[in-house]
Design an enzyme around this catalytic site. Structure first.
Site, PDB file in Angstrom:
ATOM      1  N   HIS A 130       0.961  -1.302  -0.325  1.00 10.71           N
ATOM      2  CA  HIS A 130       0.231   0.119   0.158  1.00 10.71           C
ATOM      3  C   HIS A 130       1.030   1.629   0.148  1.00 10.71           C
ATOM      4  CE1 HIS A 130      -3.415  -2.702   0.505  1.00 10.71           C
ATOM      5  NE2 HIS A 130      -3.951  -2.099   0.878  1.00 10.71           N
ATOM      6  N   GLY A 178      -2.655  -2.305  -5.222  1.00 13.53           N
ATOM      7  CA  GLY A 178      -3.335  -4.148  -5.437  1.00 13.53           C
ATOM      8  C   GLY A 178      -4.566  -2.361  -4.830  1.00 13.53           C
ATOM      9  N   HIS A 179      -4.343  -2.013  -3.408  1.00 13.10           N
ATOM     10  CA  HIS A 179      -5.483  -0.373  -3.481  1.00 13.10           C
ATOM     11  C   HIS A 179      -5.681   0.770  -4.296  1.00 13.10           C
ATOM     12  CE1 HIS A 179      -8.341   1.095  -1.060  1.00 13.10           C
ATOM     13  NE2 HIS A 179      -8.617   0.152  -0.278  1.00 13.10           N
ATOM     14  N   GLU A 321     -14.711  -8.475   1.445  1.00 13.40           N
ATOM     15  CA  GLU A 321     -15.771  -7.552   2.370  1.00 13.40           C
ATOM     16  C   GLU A 321     -15.796  -6.710   0.597  1.00 13.40           C
ATOM     17  OE1 GLU A 321     -12.311  -4.984   3.618  1.00 13.40           O
ATOM     18  OE2 GLU A 321     -13.077  -5.448   5.807  1.00 13.40           O
ATOM     19  N   CYS A 339     -17.558   2.416   4.328  1.00 10.94           N
ATOM     20  CA  CYS A 339     -16.227   2.796   3.701  1.00 10.94           C
ATOM     21  C   CYS A 339     -16.384   2.997   2.096  1.00 10.94           C
ATOM     22  CB  CYS A 339     -14.753   2.152   3.815  1.00 10.94           C
ATOM     23  SG  CYS A 339     -13.604   3.148   5.434  1.00 10.94           S
ATOM     24  N   CYS A 405     -10.419   1.949   9.429  1.00  9.74           N
ATOM     25  CA  CYS A 405     -10.429   2.889   7.850  1.00  9.74           C
ATOM     26  C   CYS A 405     -12.176   3.535   8.237  1.00  9.74           C
ATOM     27  CB  CYS A 405     -10.528   1.928   7.185  1.00  9.74           C
ATOM     28  SG  CYS A 405     -11.461   0.570   6.656  1.00  9.74           S
ATOM     29  N   CYS A 406     -12.946   2.516   8.495  1.00  8.02           N
ATOM     30  CA  CYS A 406     -13.730   3.774   8.667  1.00  8.02           C
ATOM     31  C   CYS A 406     -14.224   4.864   9.667  1.00  8.02           C
ATOM     32  CB  CYS A 406     -15.254   2.958   8.683  1.00  8.02           C
ATOM     33  SG  CYS A 406     -15.568   1.244   7.913  1.00  8.02           S
TER      34      CYS A 406
END
Lengths: 638, 638
Positions: A130, A178-179, A321, A339, A405-406
């Site tokens: 990441h 990847g993200h 997810e 998210c 994250c959220c």
């Protein structure tokens, strides 16, 4: 291709009865707590130690740097939008920026996991480490901070890193992350710096995805990449599972299973998909590539007609997810990550700006009031990652501090909520969302000030005061929401026709005028497509933009016993003292008679063994703010 | 208290169109494969190594000895009930018995896990190490083998171990086992040996459960007991989880949370509960303790009115394989373990013998044809542990070789199926189950031969030829099944009254007589108690003893779309070529119209948007024997 410009949150001051308490909580609770978490989790310490040239001892997830960047972005929006200066927050932001800048390498590279742990393995694990994702969040924070304050300190850090990435990709390394996140960030950076090459780099990352075999190679050669643990339990091992399906590599988790324009449906990890499509939309906007937009429209069609919860939630599976299959929308196990709903708003706003089609604004509204808002407790301190549409009572929000994250994503969305209200295209101004406040709208030549008041989401009354320094000719377009049964609009008391339009266009010379709109809406009983197993024999209740639910605490019978249908009549009552003020819906529902069941668990079905009992429904977003108990969005149809 | 005697399987030769292929598969496939598994899993090797005085190297689960014992029990029933001698099987049984006997210690103790791995820690971990559980299965095997062959070799081994246990408990160790089985086994041993002290010991194990704190002490002191691994991953660690609830010890998993007569409901691991209650019933039968029977009746009432699937399955939660709460009977995640259904049959048969109430025989029939039979594929080689009542298509049986408990339990139940047909009390003979074959029934003084033919479970026709060496006065009682709408019975062509009886009693002097019964039954649409969330708005279909289901392969529409109600009319058709011959049910069902859904996922509900389409249902036990696909027992009610 259209290219409407959003009115940036810096130009909007929100003042809205429904949203004020939430935005205040966001500023005063969530963003404060989030900063404490940066300190206690070791995230800021990672930057300090990297700046001091130390090695090892990285704390947190390997993408923890992004937590600091998301906080900087949210805090920057707060600095830009609060009425009064907040020197304490400004100082704190400046301190964090100093830390970030100090941790940057001389060549522009910036990632404390690699600097502390694996300095020789930069860019070897694009799948999971990441670096590009963190870079994207750094850039978003830098752009937000620059726009909020005019200061260039963080923008310089971000630009240096972007230049470094531009050096590396694709000449030295050829591959997609990847993200996704870097794509949309680079376009933001291009817009603020005027540097076209950032658009080219974003376009490259869009183009390369699904074309090369870089991700597959990494997963097949774990020992050659960062995050490898010879013991077998490292980052790499954890990453491999989601990319394997029936023993074979399947890049769909990261939308890398095919080139973008060959992707037939919305697939894989829902947040990644949304950030990807937002980035593609940005590239399309900058390059004018109609084919990209056309394909985005196809994917949107797939998502909204086959893979979307009634709440706007997306990504039905907890495992990965991710999106699963068409019409696979289970209620009890719905993932519908907060998210992902936020990412959907990001993508839909870009689609709105590129097309002018109000259906995107409709979906933003539905997603905001249901799929996102349910993710936060009324007091702003607890969060759902997964937003189930039914619960047996064992599912509750968690304190934000357990999360990564959220909560920060909610914080940056709420702090920048003003950006979703208005868009401008030449002398046309579009009113997309009905949230109260004052906006300074820069048209082609002149400025308008729009002061909006609204009773939404409870009642459909909206007023817009339009003032201009001098009389200004412009067209205001008011979105007629999809849930509106009947819209009536007046300008200075004179009725305007609203027949069959999804935007009502008001062209005139504006001076000091008052628009009053009423978007009538009734309680609606909704059914799902027959192919959806989870809604078979079920119906849901909506009113205006809100999806409703039954919570056990409001109802005498177990909630699975209530049956309603299209003919059920509801009364709506606003209860100021309930759940920070909600409009509840009440009806006479059908429930099974309890007679004749003594010592009986199963019996021959009887044609008529029902009785009538009152039902009370509350807005879905407000559930799980009282005693834990069962909840259902989809009720039995009678 | 009644005490009917069962007619043992040794006295019954089954010959039944429905059951013959299943029993043949059981003998020729399942029991063969199970033996191979004893060899390949290392189970028999454990006995060999223990016999040779070796140490360490135990293979398999720590209770693997019980696999050999269950195989011996099933094989013994086969030896007892097949028409022709099977010398190969008899030799194999003798060889395994020799192995078992050789592994026994001089003091009678016998458990290869302890002998090989922890000889100094016998009887220190009653919770999980299952020495008493294995001992119980040894005793059951020994009794079965003795009854089948008259041979005493295994009975001597079992008796020596039982005597050793009688020495140890309670004088040296005071406590109940974590997994019941010893209780019912000791009573069987007492009956075959005439030794009352085995009943006393069984009564002790019933009495001590929930009274002492032995289990809690073991779990709190893992380092002092067998199975402890200092690394923390041993048997003990795995065991602790199921006994902890909200951070506190909770013995309910093993029915050790309270003394038996203070247990308010059926709780915990369902197999343990069933073996326990069967053992309690045995103790009650031997001691005449009416209080035990009365409390068993209370627990049966709780189970059958609040915690029972329509299939007879019990124990709804996968986690802990256990009972949960009243009316918590989810379909998609139903555990309803095959072994628990078998255990329920064990318990219910004892309740039938103690009370003469046919409701227990009714539940045995329902459980056998649905909850148990679904656990085995038609070809006898694949097994369900968990018997779900709905599937999205991803759930299928596993090969028997992956399993430890259910396949051998099915094998021993099927091999001893004859024992459930008839019970005797003085000059009264009860016909409890309708399965074809010939039985030699020993009454108080005389013998009768009963030859039964039946078309069940498809049609309700049963004939019973009753012959006696000389005219014999006796009363035959025929159970009128709970599912029977109308029963008509003739003896030698003369009509017998059947009004309002659940057993029809035929008293006469039998010589060479013919009873013909017809148990009329229609297809019935069934509803669940309103408190059951999983059956809300749903109905199921039954016909005779069979529960039906919809499987995707038989139906054009996705099965969640079919709606039926109490007025739906079914036709039944026997299809000899389908699923080894089944009667299918067909009806016109209501399904949602597919019109008007183009590009729409949710829409306002319409009062009438349905259409009619044919539905085909098959017996639940036969599902998942063709292409994998969705299945539902509970259909939408219209």
């Amino acid at each position: 291709m259209r290219q409407m410009e959003p009115v940036e949150p810096t130009a909007v001051t929100l003042d809205d009865e429904f949203w004020n308490p939430r935005l205040e909580t966001n500023r005063e609770v969530t963003i404060e707590y989030q900063y404490d978490q940066l300190e206690s989790s070791g995230c800021l310490e990672n930057f300090r130690r990297a700046a001091n040239g130390e090695t090892g001892g990285f704390e947190g997830m390997w993408f923890a740097d992004s937590d600091a960047y998301k906080w900087l972005e949210a805090a920057s929006y707060v600095l830009a939008t609060t009425d009064e200066p907040d020197p304490e927050l400004a100082d704190r932001v400046a301190d964090v920026i100093d830390l970030v800048a100090a941790a940057q390498d001389e060549d522009g590279y910036l990632n404390t996991y690699f600097t502390l742990e694996e300095p020789d393995k930069r860019w070897t694990n694009l799948n999971m480490l990441h670096e590009l994702y963190c870079a994207g969040h750094l850039i978003e924070a830098a752009v937000a901070h620059h726009r909020a304050t005019g200061d260039e300190s963080l923008l310089e850090v971000a630009t240096a890193f972007a230049d470094h990435i531009d050096d590396v990709f694709p000449d030295r390394i050829d591959g997609a992350p990847g993200h996704q996140e870097i794509e949309l960030a680079l376009v933001k950076l291009a817009r603020v710096t005027g540097e076209e090459r950032y658009v080219d780099l974003a376009a490259y990352f869009v183009e390369i995805r699904g074309h090369d075999d870089r991700l597959e190679w990494e997963l097949a050669n774990p020992e050659d990449i960062a995050g490898y643990d010879p013991g077998g339990d490292g980052i790499v091992e954890g990453a491999r599972g989601v990319f394997w399906e029936d023993g074979e590599y399947d890049g769909s988790y990261a939308q890398a299973h095919a080139p973008f324009e060959d992707q037939e449906a919305v697939e894989g990890h829902a947040v990644r998909a949304m950030y990807f499509f937002a980035g593609v939309a940005d590239v399309a906007a900058e390059t004018g590539d109609e084919a990209l937009l056309t394909h985005l429209e196809r994917l949107w069609e797939n998502m909204t007609t086959k893979r979307l919860y009634i709440t706007g939630g997306i990504g039905s599976a907890h495992e990965g997810e991710r999106f699963t299959e068409d019409y696979d929308l289970p209620n009890e196990t719905a993932y519908a990550e907060t998210c992902a709903a936020i990412g959907s708003i990001f993508w839909n706003q870009r689609m709105l700006e590129l097309t002018g089609e109000p259906k995107y604004a409709d979906l933003i509204e539905r997603t905001l009031y249901n799929g996102v808002l349910a993710g936060v407790s009324l007091d702003g301190t607890e969060f759902f990652y997964d937003n189930r549409l039914a619960s047996d009572g064992s599912h509750s929000r968690s304190g934000w501090f357990h999360c990564a994250c959220c909560p920060p994503n909610v914080a940056r969305l709420f702090a920048s909520l003003g950006r979703y209200l208005y868009t401008v295209d030449g002398r046309d101004c579009y009113v997309n969302q009905y949230i109260g406040g004052t906006a300074s709208v820069a048209l082609e030549e002149d400025d308008l000030t729009l002061t909006q008041e609204t009773a939404l989401p409870w009642e459909g009354d909206v007023t817009l005061e339009v003032t201009a320094p001098e009389p200004t000719t412009a067209t205001l377009h008011l979105r007629i929401p999809e849930w509106c049964d009947d819209a009536s609009i007046t300008v200075n008391g004179e009725i305007v026709s609203t027949a069959d339009e999804s935007y009502v266009s008001l062209e005139r010379t504006w001076d000091d005028d008052r628009i009053a709109a009423t978007f009538e809406h009734s309680t609606t009983v909704v059914e799902g497509h027959p192919a959806v197993a989870a809604t078979a024999g079920r119906v849901a209740i909506t009113r205006g933009p809100l999806v409703y639910c039954l919570e056990a605490t409001d109802n005498d019978r177990p909630i699975h016993q209530y049956h309603i249908d299209a003919t059920t009549e509801f009364t709506s009552t606003h209860r100021a003292g309930l759940l920070d003020g909600v409009t509840v819906l009440e009806a006479d529902a059908t429930v099974p008679s309890l007679e004749g069941w003594d010592r009986t668990l199963y019996r021959p079905a009887e044609a008529s063994s029902n009785t009538i009992t009152p039902l009370t429904a509350i807005p879905y977003y407000a559930w799980d703010n009282r005693d834990a108990g069962p909840m259902r969005v989809w009720l039995e149809a009678q």
